[in-house]
Enzyme design. Structure first.
Site, mmCIF file in Angstrom:
data_model
loop_
_atom_site.group_PDB
_atom_site.id
_atom_site.type_symbol
_atom_site.label_atom_id
_atom_site.label_comp_id
_atom_site.label_asym_id
_atom_site.label_seq_id
_atom_site.Cartn_x
_atom_site.Cartn_y
_atom_site.Cartn_z
ATOM 1 C CB SER A 144 -0.967 -0.046 1.182
ATOM 2 O OG SER A 144 -1.974 0.922 1.055
ATOM 3 C CD GLU A 238 -5.723 -3.255 -4.682
ATOM 4 O OE1 GLU A 238 -5.347 -2.299 -3.976
ATOM 5 O OE2 GLU A 238 -5.117 -4.337 -4.740
ATOM 6 C CG HIS A 268 -5.557 -2.129 -0.398
ATOM 7 N ND1 HIS A 268 -4.764 -1.624 -1.385
ATOM 8 C CD2 HIS A 268 -5.084 -1.620 0.774
ATOM 9 C CE1 HIS A 268 -3.851 -0.833 -0.859
ATOM 10 N NE2 HIS A 268 -4.020 -0.824 0.452
#
Length: 297
Positions: A144, A238, A268
């Site tokens: 991320s 996502e 995600h």
């Protein structure tokens, strides 16, 4: 069975209490409680330490090669999470790669805004090299925002005297802090964990008055030439799907050896759910193989 696993994970994330864009102190606590609710396996050690003046957590699993290391960068939109919170996923990488994972506790926004996280990442890498671990035996891994930090750090290294690591693997990287990718809206209903508005809130915390399109803030806009081999993994459900696709495309356009893996119908950072989802383990296996292939002998 995997369709049932995907549906169960989607439901779990949709009903989770975490709001990435919510009040920062409360969400940090929730984030930590969610992650720490899953204990580390008995054969994993996670020791706090320091690398170049930066706090780190060194994660070790059995049978490690001491000549190699993974420098790991946790997620949390530059405002949540910690090195210890990421120890479980770092351990999954460590076990498969056969090397210790050093999770970097870079300072968080809004208390420590851009470019503090990059400064911490470069300092930790410099210190790891100074300890005698050769660059050809170091891989960067990030999830991320940590994936975005990996990319930004690799770009920042080009203006230093330091060599690039052997390679880098990023999971669902956040590399466009302008949040301008088509999937930010196109995948909004499918994404059970993130919203574009939450990312915009955290981007403002991190960048303040800085241009959100600065290359070191949003490496999707950077000159990626000279970067080491790159693996990009992302789920098709996502809002950061477009970030991953554009990062891989830009890297390829700048002659970087790059692999893009889009895993269908998963959310995600799905790699963090290997206990629940077959695809997560398969993706981690693929990432480990990529890392090992690019390490110097």
């Amino acid at each position: 069975m995997t369709q049932q696993q995907r549906q169960a994970l989607d439901e779990l994330l949709r009903h989770a209490p975490l709001d990435v864009g919510g009040e920062i102190i409360e969400q940090r606590k929730i984030f930590h409680e969610m992650i720490s609710s899953v204990p580390l396996p008995d054969d994993v050690s996670a020791q706090r330490g320091e690398l170049g003046g930066v706090p780190v957590v060194t994660v070790e699993t059995p049978g490690l090669d001491p000549s190699a290391a993974v420098l790991y960068f946790h997620g949390g939109a530059y405002a949540l999470g910690s090195a210890l919170d990421s120890a479980g996923l770092a351990a999954d990488v460590s076990r498969r790669v056969g090397a210790r994972a050093i999770s970097v506790d870079y300072r968080l926004a809004p208390e420590h805004p851009f470019p503090t996280a990059i400064d911490d990442a470069v300092s930790a890498y410099r210190a790891l090299l100074a300890e005698g671990v050769p660059s050809g035996r170091i891989a960067f891994v990030g999830e991320s925002a940590g994936g975005g930090l990996v990319a930004a750090t690799l770009v920042a290294l080009k203006d230093t005297d330091l060599p690039q690591p052997a390679g880098a693997a990023v999971f669902s990287p956040w590399v466009d802090l302008t949040v301008s990718g088509a999937s930010a809206t196109g995948k909004a209903e499918l994404d059970p964990a993130l919203t574009a508005e939450a990312l915009r809130i955290r981007a403002r915390d991190y960048l303040g008055d800085h241009d959100h399109a600065l290359p070191l803030a949003s490496p999707i806009f950077a000159d990626l030439s000279g970067l080491p081999p790159l693996l990009v993994q992302v789920g098709s459900h996502e809002i950061l799907l477009d970030d991953a696709i554009r990062l891989a495309g830009r890297a390829a356009g700048h002659d970087v050896p790059v692999q893009l893996q889009v895993w269908p119908q998963v959310p995600h950072v799905f790699q963090g759910f290997a206990a629940l989802l077959d695809e997560a383990g398969q993706a981690l296996d693929a990432a480990a193989e990529f890392i090992k292939q690019n390490w110097a002998d």
